[in-house]
Design a protein around this motif. Structure first.
Motif, PDB file in Angstrom:
ATOM      1  N   ALA A 158       0.791  -1.266   0.089  1.00 54.99           N
ATOM      2  CA  ALA A 158       0.113  -0.032   0.013  1.00 54.99           C
ATOM      3  C   ALA A 158       0.981   1.149   0.048  1.00 54.99           C
ATOM      4  O   ALA A 158       2.164   1.251   0.402  1.00 54.99           O
ATOM      5  N   VAL A 159       0.287   2.352  -0.360  1.00 56.52           N
ATOM      6  CA  VAL A 159       0.899   3.576  -0.504  1.00 56.52           C
ATOM      7  C   VAL A 159       0.165   4.545   0.354  1.00 56.52           C
ATOM      8  O   VAL A 159      -0.653   4.837   0.376  1.00 56.52           O
ATOM      9  N   TYR A 160       1.074   5.506   0.990  1.00 57.19           N
ATOM     10  CA  TYR A 160       0.172   6.552   1.946  1.00 57.19           C
ATOM     11  C   TYR A 160       0.271   7.895   0.969  1.00 57.19           C
ATOM     12  O   TYR A 160       1.318   8.185   0.244  1.00 57.19           O
ATOM     13  N   ARG A 161      -0.854   8.094   0.575  1.00 56.89           N
ATOM     14  CA  ARG A 161      -1.149   9.131  -0.336  1.00 56.89           C
ATOM     15  C   ARG A 161      -1.257  10.497   0.375  1.00 56.89           C
ATOM     16  O   ARG A 161      -2.112  10.820   1.415  1.00 56.89           O
ATOM     17  N   LEU A 162      -0.462  11.630   0.090  1.00 47.82           N
ATOM     18  CA  LEU A 162      -0.445  12.682   0.840  1.00 47.82           C
ATOM     19  C   LEU A 162      -0.952  13.888   0.047  1.00 47.82           C
ATOM     20  O   LEU A 162      -0.707  14.147  -0.946  1.00 47.82           O
ATOM     21  N   ALA A 163      -1.732  14.673   0.611  1.00 46.22           N
ATOM     22  CA  ALA A 163      -2.124  15.883   0.160  1.00 46.22           C
ATOM     23  C   ALA A 163      -1.027  16.920  -0.270  1.00 46.22           C
ATOM     24  O   ALA A 163      -0.158  17.348   0.796  1.00 46.22           O
ATOM     25  N   LEU A 164      -0.972  17.317  -1.503  1.00 46.87           N
ATOM     26  CA  LEU A 164       0.318  18.488  -1.675  1.00 46.87           C
ATOM     27  C   LEU A 164       0.233  19.718  -0.814  1.00 46.87           C
ATOM     28  O   LEU A 164      -0.964  20.161  -0.429  1.00 46.87           O
ATOM     29  N   GLY A 165       1.368  19.706  -0.079  1.00 46.92           N
ATOM     30  CA  GLY A 165       1.615  20.905   0.629  1.00 46.92           C
ATOM     31  C   GLY A 165       1.070  20.502   2.028  1.00 46.92           C
ATOM     32  O   GLY A 165       1.015  21.392   3.056  1.00 46.92           O
TER      33      GLY A 165
END
Length: 282
Positions: A158-165
């Motif tokens: 799985a990949v941790y998806r981060l909001a830009l900024g």
């Protein structure tokens, strides 16, 4: 030695006799040549965090123009250095490394618009609507128990998806491995630098350990030590679109972060050809 930089960032100068460097870390130090120029001096490199199986590495510091031959052994025995398993010594040095007074201030962890106000008025764009990733059950985990019984071992793609900024806080928790020899793990983040907020022995307790975080002058680095049977907290801003690895330099541990990969420019053909991209043409 006077430590002036860590991973390329200025720190508050600190004079040390021994400098602990973990895999992937870099430091800049100044040495003042103010001793007797007519004798030579030892430099030594020792293994720490695990019982060494090799002898101490030594070198000789000699003054140019002094009466002593550059190859002459110093009159004192080579320094033995700190004990390899003196964790407290190493933790004290980690805690003493703080940012230079002109440091870049770590961003706050919360959005400018409070969550309560955003939710009350339907300002959905002011906070992340996606559910946060699951965490381990820190309340019921015994870090002294070797895995897999301690419940902290997970294998996933799985990949941790981060909001830009967005501002991301990470807490690394060291536990007891199968061989019952908890050791120092140097963790490195690709594509970013982070602020080191704190270290402490034992299990991280979110409700109480916030008091131990350094929010005043945390040093900025890209590699940080996770000490035996303790925790390390870091903070970074997800401001670099792409896919990035956060991993230990010693063991096969790590996670993957994704940040607005749609903003990444067209990929060069030179990196194609692995897995399902075989035969792709760009």
């Amino acid at each position: 030695m006077t430590v002036v930089k860590a991973d390329g960032y200025y720190v508050t100068p600190a004079v040390v006799k021994n400098l602990f460097i973990y895999s992937g870390e870099t430091y800049s130090v100044l040495v003042t040549a103010n001793q007797d120029p007519n004798r030579n001096y030892w430099l030594a490199s020792n293994v720490v965090s695990r019982k060494p199986g090799t002898p101490t590495g030594t070198a000789i510091l000699s003054y140019y123009g002094g009466r002593s031959s550059p190859r002459a052994r110093p009159p004192t025995p080579p320094p033995a250095g700190p004990a390899w398993n003196d964790t407290a010594y190493r933790v004290r040095q980690s805690l003493a490394t703080v940012a230079h007074p002109a440091h870049v201030v770590a961003p706050p962890p919360f959005p400018a618009t409070p969550y309560l106000v955003s939710m009350k008025h339907g300002l959905h764009s002011k906070f992340d609507q996606s559910p946060p990733p699951d965490s381990y059950d820190h309340k019921n985990v015994n870090i002294s128990s070797p895995p897999p019984t301690n419940g902290t071992v997970t294998v996933s793609r799985a990949v941790y998806r981060l909001a830009l900024g967005s501002v991301v806080d990470l807490v690394l928790q060291n536990t007891n491995p199968p061989n019952n020899r908890s050791k120092t793990h140097p963790w490195h983040l690709h594509g970013h630098d982070f602020w080191v907020l704190g270290y402490r022995d034992g299990k991280f307790e979110p409700e109480t350990d916030g008091w131990w975080l350094n929010l005043r002058d945390p040093v900025m680095k890209n590699t940080v030590a996770l000490h035996p049977m303790g925790w390390t907290a870091v903070r970074f801003r997800a401001d670099n679109p792409g896919v990035w690895l956060f991993h230990c330099h010693l063991e096969g541990m790590g996670v993957v972060f994704e940040e607005s990969v749609e903003r990444v420019a067209r990929l060069p053909a030179a990196i194609m050809g692995c897995g399902l991209t075989k035969g792709y043409h760009y």
